[in-house]
Design an enzyme around this catalytic site. Structure first.
Site, mmCIF file in Angstrom:
data_model
loop_
_atom_site.group_PDB
_atom_site.id
_atom_site.type_symbol
_atom_site.label_atom_id
_atom_site.label_comp_id
_atom_site.label_asym_id
_atom_site.label_seq_id
_atom_site.Cartn_x
_atom_site.Cartn_y
_atom_site.Cartn_z
ATOM 1 N N LYS A 33 0.842 -1.209 0.000
ATOM 2 C CA LYS A 33 0.000 0.000 0.000
ATOM 3 C C LYS A 33 0.872 1.252 0.000
ATOM 4 O O LYS A 33 1.905 1.277 0.673
ATOM 5 C CB LYS A 33 -0.900 -0.020 1.238
ATOM 6 C CG LYS A 33 -1.966 1.059 1.266
ATOM 7 C CD LYS A 33 -2.825 0.945 2.521
ATOM 8 C CE LYS A 33 -3.998 1.895 2.507
ATOM 9 N NZ LYS A 33 -4.812 1.797 3.732
ATOM 10 N N SER A 43 -9.806 1.506 2.916
ATOM 11 C CA SER A 43 -8.964 2.239 2.004
ATOM 12 C C SER A 43 -7.914 1.393 1.275
ATOM 13 O O SER A 43 -7.358 1.854 0.286
ATOM 14 C CB SER A 43 -8.249 3.353 2.762
ATOM 15 O OG SER A 43 -7.353 2.811 3.715
ATOM 16 N N SER A 78 -9.881 -0.655 7.182
ATOM 17 C CA SER A 78 -9.312 -0.488 5.842
ATOM 18 C C SER A 78 -8.563 -1.696 5.278
ATOM 19 O O SER A 78 -8.184 -1.686 4.109
ATOM 20 C CB SER A 78 -8.385 0.728 5.819
ATOM 21 O OG SER A 78 -9.136 1.909 5.748
#
Lengths: 492, 93
Positions: free
Chosen positions: A80, A155, A179
């Site tokens: 990420k 997310s 997330s």
């Protein structure tokens, strides 16, 4: 040759370690596939073309010379874009960091690479991890590999989409209020948020420091366990990491749940879930019963306040953490050549106003308000007080049971654009995931079934602080009995 | 309802220049979000110590030691403008 795309960490690293396949060949193929599919899914912000191949060659040399290449040897990872990677652009999916190249790597990245894992690329996400749909990215919306009209969740939507689409074998997400777990649920992969303090936050771009935790996103529970063994553990660079022993979770998994008590918080079950979600939960409950677990009803009366406490705490911490983006030392700076700033405040305001997206600004504003003189006691302090009461209720519940089984969200993935116009509705999606972070306990999402539209549905398991083993075993039992993880999206 | 004046004051504190669109959008959104947040006001919390970090941990301190940092060029490379080994900023009137 056995398919290398929809494979597991354990299978791929064994083949690389045995010399059956070269890490370079694996990485070349993954880079090619990731590049091609990214045009459709937008799961990666950048690919680590040269760096990944150099890492792969190092693994191949170690295998050839009989050295131990590590437990994650040659395994491609989607990291990420919240995690700093030295020499590799790290953006938090924000314009304010669009060109930032970190001079150091996050501890998580260093540990993964030391274990032989290959950083394939930096995964797309909601800007600064603020969002539940991966629609808030400066680099564009991420698509769900199961149906490109749907969001992948957020997310950590880029990591989830990359793993689900076979663009990477595994990846790292961060979870501040769900997330990791919610995109894992939307994309049909396993996602684990370890106990707060298990994983070092050093080098991870801070959103809400008392809630943020990085964790694995993989195809199987065992793969997540393998990664947790590598990334968990005390780090001198993060004073909030716990000096707690890291078990060998991957070798201790058991789908025998005799003696395990699974709690169903009645407040979670008081409102209706989507019919397909209800079916998946019922099926998971049948599986854990069959595996020997006892089901008990428990109560967490403050459940309905999880979302307001969470958004007050997270926005307050974010408004403070994001104060560092000032346009002076790195990141975006507004153009002052034509119209100079009248004062220092304007210099900051213009750079920040251009650099942050609408959702990030909304949260900085909410947090600033909650911390401002005259409102602090009613908002921030009050939220922290209720947070303690919520934690006490969870502590009590875990004297009555070993793990909780709940949905991750009340529905499967929703359509792109469907909820983005109403932030409050988007926040309320997070009702089943935010309390986990507020109280610091571990949580996971494991694939449990499919909706009638062909979208994945996950099951959430949580457990007491530092009791990941029980949580993983419940997830493992569901995974082994249902085998949903073997399904892959069509047409990719 | 949050007034436009209040909104501008918060933006000023947060050092954020808002777009026309955001100035039009935020008041209504903030009002509904804050109204929802205010649900917590009804929970009795007298004498409850605020919880600021979720696990039981003790403050640990380390020695303040000087260590070499050899990546200053990598750090400076991120500067929007630099002058030698310094960060450069435009003159502020």
């Amino acid at each position: 040759m056995e398919d290398i795309y929809f494979t597991t960490i354990t299978s791929l690293r064994d083949r690389i370690r045995r010399g059956d396949i070269k890490a370079r060949e694996v990485i070349e193929k993954y880079l090619g596939r990731a590049q091609k599919l990214n045009q459709r899914l937008n799961a990666f912000i950048s690919l680590n073309q040269e760096g990944a191949l150099a890492q792969a060659d190092k693994i191949d040399q170690m295998v050839a010379s009989g050295k131990d290449p590590g437990p994650l040897a040659g395994v491609p990872m989607a990291i990420k874009d919240m995690l700093c990677t030295r020499g590799l652009k790290t953006t938090a999916a924000s314009r304010i960091l669009y060109n930032y190249v970190p001079p150091y790597s996050a501890t998580v990245v260093e540990r993964l690479e030391a274990a032989g894992a290959i950083t394939l690329g930096k995964a797309n996400q909601d800007e600064f991890a603020m969002g539940s749909s991966s629609e808030n990215s400066f680099f564009g919306v991420v698509k769900n590999p199961w149906d490109e009209n749907y969001v992948p969740g957020g997310s950590s939507g880029g990591t989830a989409a990359a793993v689900a689409a076979g663009m990477s074998v595994a990846g790292i997400g961060t979870d501040t209020g769900g997330s990791i777990r919610q995109p894992a649920h939307f994309c049909g992969v396993v996602g684990v948020k370890p106990t707060y303090g298990r994983v070092s936050r050093y080098g991870i771009i801070a959103f809400a420091s008392s809630l943020d935790q990085a964790g694995p996103m993989t195809r199987t529970i065992k793969d997540s366990a393998e990664m947790m063994e590598v990334i968990c553990g005390w780090d001198k660079m993060d004073a909030t990491t716990a000096k707690v022993q890291v078990p060998k979770w991957s070798t201790q998994l058991s789908s025998n749940l005799k003696g395990i008590k699974i709690g169903l918080p009645k407040e979670y079950y008081s409102s209706a879930f989507a019919p397909d979600t209800q079916k998946v939960i019922d099926q998971a409950l049948a599986v854990v019963r069959e595996a020997g677990a006892q089901i008990v009803e428990v109560s967490i009366p403050l459940t309905e306040f999880g979302v307001p406490i969470y958004y007050l705490v997270a926005a307050s911490e974010a408004s403070s953490n994001l104060a560092r983006y000032d346009g002076v030392r790195f990141g975006h700076r507004a153009d002052f050549s034509k119209k100079p700033a009248e004062d220092l405040a304007e210099f900051y305001s213009r750079s920040r106003g251009e650099g942050f997206g609408t959702e990030v600004k909304r949260r900085i504003m909410l947090g600033t308000y909650a911390l401002s003189s005259g409102y602090y006691d009613a908002y921030y302090r009050k939220a922290c007080q209720v947070r303690r009461l919520l934690r006490d209720q969870f502590k009590k519940v875990f004297t009555e049971c070993d793990a909780l089984l709940t949905p991750v969200a009340s529905t499967p993935a929703f359509k792109i654009g469907e909820r983005i116009a109403d932030p409050l509705q988007m926040y309320m999606n997070d009702i089943y995931t935010t309390s986990t972070n507020l109280v610091g306990i571990p949580g996971l999402s494991v694939p449990g079934g499919m909706s009638s539209e062909g979208l994945p549905i996950g099951v959430q398991i949580t457990a007491a602080h530092f009791c990941e083993e029980k949580m993983l075993n419940v997830g493992f039992a569901i995974e082994q009995a249902l085998g949903i993880w073997k399904k892959v999206p069509n047409g990719l | 309802m949050i007034s436009e004046a209040q909104l501008k004051r918060i933006a000023e504190l947060a050092r954020l220049q808002l777009t026309e669109g955001e100035l039009a959008l935020y008041p209504k959104q903030f009002s509904s979000i804050l109204e929802y947040f205010e649900k917590i006001a009804k929970i009795p919390t007298e004498k409850v110590e605020p919880l600021v970090t979720p696990t039981d941990m003790v403050q640990t301190l380390r020695g303040d030691e000087v260590k070499p940092w050899e990546h200053h060029n990598e750090s400076l490379a991120n500067a929007p403008e630099r002058s030698g080994n310094l960060f450069k900023v435009p003159p502020v009137v």
